[in-house]
Design a protein around this motif. Structure first.
Motif, PDB file in Angstrom:
ATOM      1  N   UNK A   5      57.394   1.511  27.043  1.00  0.00           N
ATOM      2  CA  UNK A   5      57.178   2.946  26.967  1.00  0.00           C
ATOM      3  C   UNK A   5      55.892   3.247  26.221  1.00  0.00           C
ATOM      4  N   UNK A   6      55.113   4.214  26.743  1.00  0.00           N
ATOM      5  CA  UNK A   6      53.869   4.636  26.107  1.00  0.00           C
ATOM      6  C   UNK A   6      54.151   5.600  24.961  1.00  0.00           C
ATOM      7  N   UNK A   7      53.107   5.907  24.214  1.00  0.00           N
ATOM      8  CA  UNK A   7      53.235   6.812  23.069  1.00  0.00           C
ATOM      9  C   UNK A   7      53.755   8.176  23.496  1.00  0.00           C
ATOM     10  N   UNK A   8      54.643   8.697  22.719  1.00  0.00           N
ATOM     11  CA  UNK A   8      55.209  10.018  22.973  1.00  0.00           C
ATOM     12  C   UNK A   8      54.299  11.080  22.395  1.00  0.00           C
ATOM     13  N   UNK A   9      53.740  11.916  23.276  1.00  0.00           N
ATOM     14  CA  UNK A   9      52.861  12.997  22.860  1.00  0.00           C
ATOM     15  C   UNK A   9      53.368  14.267  23.498  1.00  0.00           C
ATOM     16  N   UNK A  10      53.531  15.307  22.715  1.00  0.00           N
ATOM     17  CA  UNK A  10      54.044  16.560  23.248  1.00  0.00           C
ATOM     18  C   UNK A  10      52.962  17.616  23.167  1.00  0.00           C
ATOM     19  N   UNK A  11      52.673  18.234  24.308  1.00  0.00           N
ATOM     20  CA  UNK A  11      51.707  19.335  24.359  1.00  0.00           C
ATOM     21  C   UNK A  11      52.416  20.535  24.954  1.00  0.00           C
ATOM     22  N   UNK A  12      52.825  21.449  24.108  1.00  0.00           N
ATOM     23  CA  UNK A  12      53.511  22.657  24.559  1.00  0.00           C
ATOM     24  C   UNK A  12      52.531  23.810  24.460  1.00  0.00           C
TER      25      UNK A  12
ATOM     26  N   UNK B 192      66.622  21.283  27.462  1.00  0.00           N
ATOM     27  CA  UNK B 192      66.298  20.518  26.257  1.00  0.00           C
ATOM     28  C   UNK B 192      65.175  21.230  25.509  1.00  0.00           C
ATOM     29  N   UNK B 193      65.120  21.000  24.205  1.00  0.00           N
ATOM     30  CA  UNK B 193      64.051  21.555  23.379  1.00  0.00           C
ATOM     31  C   UNK B 193      63.323  20.424  22.668  1.00  0.00           C
ATOM     32  N   UNK B 194      62.045  20.656  22.395  1.00  0.00           N
ATOM     33  CA  UNK B 194      61.217  19.687  21.671  1.00  0.00           C
ATOM     34  C   UNK B 194      60.225  20.461  20.811  1.00  0.00           C
ATOM     35  N   UNK B 195      59.669  19.780  19.808  1.00  0.00           N
ATOM     36  CA  UNK B 195      58.668  20.370  18.925  1.00  0.00           C
ATOM     37  C   UNK B 195      57.368  19.596  19.094  1.00  0.00           C
ATOM     38  N   UNK B 196      56.258  20.333  19.325  1.00  0.00           N
ATOM     39  CA  UNK B 196      54.973  19.660  19.503  1.00  0.00           C
ATOM     40  C   UNK B 196      54.311  19.364  18.160  1.00  0.00           C
ATOM     41  N   UNK B 197      53.132  18.732  18.230  1.00  0.00           N
ATOM     42  CA  UNK B 197      52.421  18.329  17.011  1.00  0.00           C
ATOM     43  C   UNK B 197      51.954  19.499  16.170  1.00  0.00           C
ATOM     44  N   UNK B 198      51.876  20.707  16.770  1.00  0.00           N
ATOM     45  CA  UNK B 198      51.460  21.898  16.025  1.00  0.00           C
ATOM     46  C   UNK B 198      52.643  22.692  15.477  1.00  0.00           C
ATOM     47  N   UNK B 199      53.857  22.175  15.644  1.00  0.00           N
ATOM     48  CA  UNK B 199      55.034  22.845  15.104  1.00  0.00           C
ATOM     49  C   UNK B 199      55.625  23.909  16.003  1.00  0.00           C
ATOM     50  N   UNK B 200      55.267  23.915  17.283  1.00  0.00           N
ATOM     51  CA  UNK B 200      55.843  24.880  18.215  1.00  0.00           C
ATOM     52  C   UNK B 200      57.035  24.263  18.929  1.00  0.00           C
ATOM     53  N   UNK B 201      58.155  24.990  18.944  1.00  0.00           N
ATOM     54  CA  UNK B 201      59.355  24.539  19.645  1.00  0.00           C
ATOM     55  C   UNK B 201      59.380  25.194  21.019  1.00  0.00           C
ATOM     56  N   UNK B 202      59.608  24.401  22.046  1.00  0.00           N
ATOM     57  CA  UNK B 202      59.708  24.904  23.410  1.00  0.00           C
ATOM     58  C   UNK B 202      60.924  24.328  24.102  1.00  0.00           C
ATOM     59  N   UNK B 203      61.314  24.954  25.193  1.00  0.00           N
ATOM     60  CA  UNK B 203      62.466  24.451  25.950  1.00  0.00           C
ATOM     61  C   UNK B 203      62.103  24.343  27.425  1.00  0.00           C
ATOM     62  N   UNK B 204      62.787  23.429  28.103  1.00  0.00           N
ATOM     63  CA  UNK B 204      62.592  23.228  29.534  1.00  0.00           C
ATOM     64  C   UNK B 204      63.917  22.900  30.185  1.00  0.00           C
ATOM     65  N   UNK B 205      64.015  23.269  31.470  1.00  0.00           N
ATOM     66  CA  UNK B 205      65.215  22.986  32.257  1.00  0.00           C
ATOM     67  C   UNK B 205      65.045  21.650  32.971  1.00  0.00           C
TER      68      UNK B 205
ATOM     69  N   UNK C 266      59.399  24.220  32.216  1.00  0.00           N
ATOM     70  CA  UNK C 266      59.593  25.417  31.394  1.00  0.00           C
ATOM     71  C   UNK C 266      58.415  25.544  30.459  1.00  0.00           C
ATOM     72  N   UNK C 267      58.678  25.561  29.139  1.00  0.00           N
ATOM     73  CA  UNK C 267      57.594  25.596  28.162  1.00  0.00           C
ATOM     74  C   UNK C 267      56.778  24.305  28.196  1.00  0.00           C
ATOM     75  N   UNK C 268      57.384  23.220  28.640  1.00  0.00           N
ATOM     76  CA  UNK C 268      56.682  21.956  28.821  1.00  0.00           C
ATOM     77  C   UNK C 268      57.215  21.290  30.080  1.00  0.00           C
ATOM     78  N   UNK C 269      56.373  20.462  30.713  1.00  0.00           N
ATOM     79  CA  UNK C 269      56.734  19.749  31.932  1.00  0.00           C
ATOM     80  C   UNK C 269      56.918  18.271  31.630  1.00  0.00           C
TER      81      UNK C 269
END
Length: 194
Positions: free
Chosen positions: A4-11, A136-149, A178-181
């Motif tokens: 698995x590659x590095x987990x990076x979240x961009x919301x 599901x919901x996740x938090x990005x590196x800037x502290x923003x929480x988003x959700x996606x279906x 949703x907020x992230x793909x």
């Protein structure tokens, strides 16, 4: 399950999202992830159950995991707990996916996603077709929480471990939007009877 590659979240920054959220710490360790990957490999190598050997009555509970590689706004990998019941009288399969963790490129759990997925499906003979859907919901590196279906398809079949049709294995396709793909690149599921 593949490396698995590095987990990076961009919301994307949305007006409805609040900054300064903290990711929920992961609920598994790197060693537990290795154990899950080893069990997935073991179950994937089992022989497929003969269609004529599948029970025609009763119900069996199975537990295991889903996981693999993802890309999109969230890159890296994921792993979650899979629990399903196969009703051999009606051919229905129901259950859920819980405890969904993001994994980084070094094989380290990164954060626990909020939410769970409902699993529904059926079997025809030894073949299994299921969907796993939910938010599901996740938090990005800037502290923003988003959700996606999430809408995943799980396709596979029963396999024989120590008995007949006492395990299942297959592949996962689909995405979350949703907020992230999130797009599934290469993922699988396994479960063994309890």
């Amino acid at each position: 399950m593949l490396p698995i590659r590095k987990s990076v979240i961009a919301i994307p920054v949305l007006a409805t999202l609040g900054a300064c959220a903290n990711p929920t710490p992961p609920t598994i360790t790197a060693d537990q992830l290795t154990d899950i990957q080893n069990e997935s490999s073991r179950v994937s190598a089992l022989s497929a159950s003969a269609p004529a050997s599948i029970p025609t009555s009763g119900a069996v509970d199975y537990s295991g995991h889903v996981g693999g590689e993802i890309d999109g706004d969230v890159t890296g990998g994921f792993v979650g707990d899979l629990t399903v019941t196969a009703d051999f009288g009606t051919n229905a399969i129901t259950g859920d996916v819980t405890n969904i963790n993001l994994i980084d490129e070094d094989g380290n759990p990164d954060q626990l996603l909020g939410g769970s997925l409902d699993v529904t499906g059926a079997h025809t003979g030894a073949d299994i077709t299921m969907t796993a859907q939910g938010s599901v919901t996740a938090v990005d590196d800037d502290g923003f929480r988003g959700s996606s279906d999430v809408d995943f398809e799980l396709n596979g079949g029963f396999v024989d471990d120590t008995g007949t049709a006492d395990a299942m294995y297959g592949t996962i396709t689909g995405s979350a939007d949703g907020d992230f793909y999130i797009g599934v690149v290469d993922a699988d599921f396994y479960a063994v009877s309890q």
